[in-house]
Enzyme design. Structure first.
Site, PDB file in Angstrom:
ATOM      1  N   HIS A   1       0.813  -1.215   0.000  1.00 40.05           N
ATOM      2  CA  HIS A   1       0.000   0.000   0.000  1.00 40.05           C
ATOM      3  C   HIS A   1       0.849   1.269   0.000  1.00 40.05           C
ATOM      4  CE1 HIS A   1      -3.948   1.612  -0.015  1.00 40.05           C
ATOM      5  NE2 HIS A   1      -4.522   0.622   0.657  1.00 40.05           N
TER       6      HIS A   1
ATOM      7  N   ASP B   1      -2.352   3.270  -4.226  1.00 35.20           N
ATOM      8  CA  ASP B   1      -3.592   3.181  -3.468  1.00 35.20           C
ATOM      9  C   ASP B   1      -4.497   2.113  -4.081  1.00 35.20           C
ATOM     10  OD1 ASP B   1      -4.577   4.328  -5.784  1.00 35.20           O
ATOM     11  OD2 ASP B   1      -4.719   6.346  -4.911  1.00 35.20           O
TER      12      ASP B   1
END
Length: 457
Positions: A428, A432
């Site tokens: 992450h 995104d």
């Protein structure tokens, strides 16, 4: 007079700190040639042969089979010729030459030169043809000041068991088969895998009573105070490297996973059409690998890794595609170099070559490192989904479940289609959910409508 040289375990690459002795290829008192392989070791990456840069008589070996040796620790000592008398002594009955080198007069391998030769690699093919010769007690007399400490540190020669393959030894160890009690069916009584399997079927195992010392020699120790049936198996070699890497990945990478069910009927139909034409067969994995390279070109953030200090993201220009493969040493991830530059057929050929190397245990360390993205086909285990741990330091992994016939609504009607689940795990920090979802959706669309790939070719 001979000079005793000490050969230490070299750095086998990729920052490895040690290796486990799988099989000694020479014995104390044996004459070896320069660059002859002396031991087979298992590192965190592969099983490799280690050649010795000295030619002469082996005076000591360090480490029993199954024991781990640190990089830089002594491996063997060799009495190297320093005069003509020694050269004649080891030449054999015919007196036709020395134990290594070209034998050219005045050359670097001539008697008395005592030139250190560099380590040339993980093993030399010519070393397999070197005939083993043992030096008699009267042939070589080492100085007492040198011979005494060497003898004191030497490891006693183990019982010679005619087994070449480390995979056969591992199978016997795992199944509790005593190799010393088997008669091999191979050439010169060589113990083959089939011999071990027959012994397992017949119930021929190693002695049931296991002491702490005996268990240690086989790679396992009985836990102190634990019931006799319980054992502590030390993490070594590949398993230790995997444990460390996965632990680091889980600690350092904030990973997230998304998934989608897809209709793979058209992809399977395309594969059947391709395989109906002349040429190499195309696997489902090769088609998925091609889809991945196209998808990564559209979403380059996912072909990246975070720097060691976490201060930046390295976006890789080439796709070095790793794929999970199960071998006798466990799950490994061989790497297809420059996958983005290969056609579907070329991807299939390289995937097939690396898969066969996994099964035979012949992968090199270079073929197991440097990946930038991983394709994980866990459908071969008969499961639908997974949330795998990323292969550190990679930023993403695509997982593919089994392809199975299921009821599916297509164009408003219920039909039986070939369905699979795709899962996508990503770091992450590099992107995104929008980027990850876009990548997965594109891959899913290519699986459902493989004709879309024509736009990218």
């Amino acid at each position: 007079m001979p000079v005793v040289r000490e050969f230490r375990l070299p750095d086998l690459g990729e920052g490895l700190t040690g290796a486990e002795v799988v099989r000694w290829m020479v014995e104390v008192g044996e004459v070896i040639a320069v660059d002859q392989a002396v031991v087979e070791v298992e590192t965190a990456k592969a099983v490799v042969e280690v050649p010795c840069p000295y030619g002469g008589v082996v005076t000591a070996r360090y480490g029993a089979e199954g024991e781990e040796i640190a990089v830089g620790a002594p491996l063997v000592t060799v009495a190297v010729a320093s005069g003509v008398g020694f050269e004649v002594a080891v030449a054999g009955p015919g007196g036709s030459g020395g134990s290594g080198g070209s034998g050219a007069p005045g050359g670097p391998d001539a008697p008395g030169a005592a030139v250190e030769r560099p380590l040339v690699g993980y093993g030399v093919a010519e070393s397999r043809g070197v005939r083993r010769r043992r030096v008699g007690a009267a042939a070589v007399v080492a100085p007492a000041a040198v011979a005494a400490p060497v003898a004191a540190r030497a490891v006693a020669a183990p019982v010679v068991v005619p087994v070449i393959s480390p995979l056969v030894r591992r199978l016997a160890r795992e199944q509790g088969v005593d190799l010393a009690g088997l008669i091999g069916s191979g050439p010169d009584g060589l113990i083959m895998r089939a011999d071990v399997e027959r012994a397992v079927a017949a119930g021929v195992a190693a002695p049931a009573a296991v002491t702490v010392g005996a268990a240690a020699g086989s790679g396992a120790t009985v836990a102190s105070g634990a019931p006799a049936a319980e054992q502590v198996v030390p993490l070594r070699g590949l398993r230790k490297a995997v444990a460390e890497k996965l632990g680091r990945s889980h600690r350092e990478i904030p990973a997230a996973t998304c998934w989608v069910d897809v209709d793979a009927t058209e992809l399977m139909a395309l594969r059947r059409q391709l395989n109906a034409t002349p040429g190499p067969k195309v696997s489902v994995l090769a088609l998925l690998a091609r889809i991945c390279t196209v998808a990564l070109a559209r979403f380059p953030d996912l072909n990246s890794s975070v720097t060691a200090d976490g201060s930046g993201i390295v976006r890789h220009s080439a796709v070095h595609l790793g794929f999970a493969a199960q071998g006798e040493r466990g799950l490994v991830v061989p790497v297809v170099r420059d996958a983005q530059a290969r056609s579907t057929e070329q991807l299939g050929e390289e995937l097939g070559r690396l898969t066969e190397a996994v099964r035979s245990g012949t992968l090199t360390p270079a073929e197991l490192t440097g990946g930038t993205f991983t394709l994980n086909n866990y459908g071969v285990f008969g499961v639908d989904g997974s949330t795998p741990i990323l292969n550190h330091p990679e930023a993403a992994m695509l997982g593919v479940g089994r392809i199975v016939a299921k009821p599916w609504v297509r164009e408003g009607e219920l039909a039986v289609r070939e369905v699979t689940q795709l899962s996508f795990t990503f770091d992450h920090r590099v992107c995104d959910g929008g980027t990850a979802g876009g990548f997965l959706r594109f891959v899913a669309d290519c699986v459902e409508r493989p004709g879309m790939l024509l736009r990218q070719l």
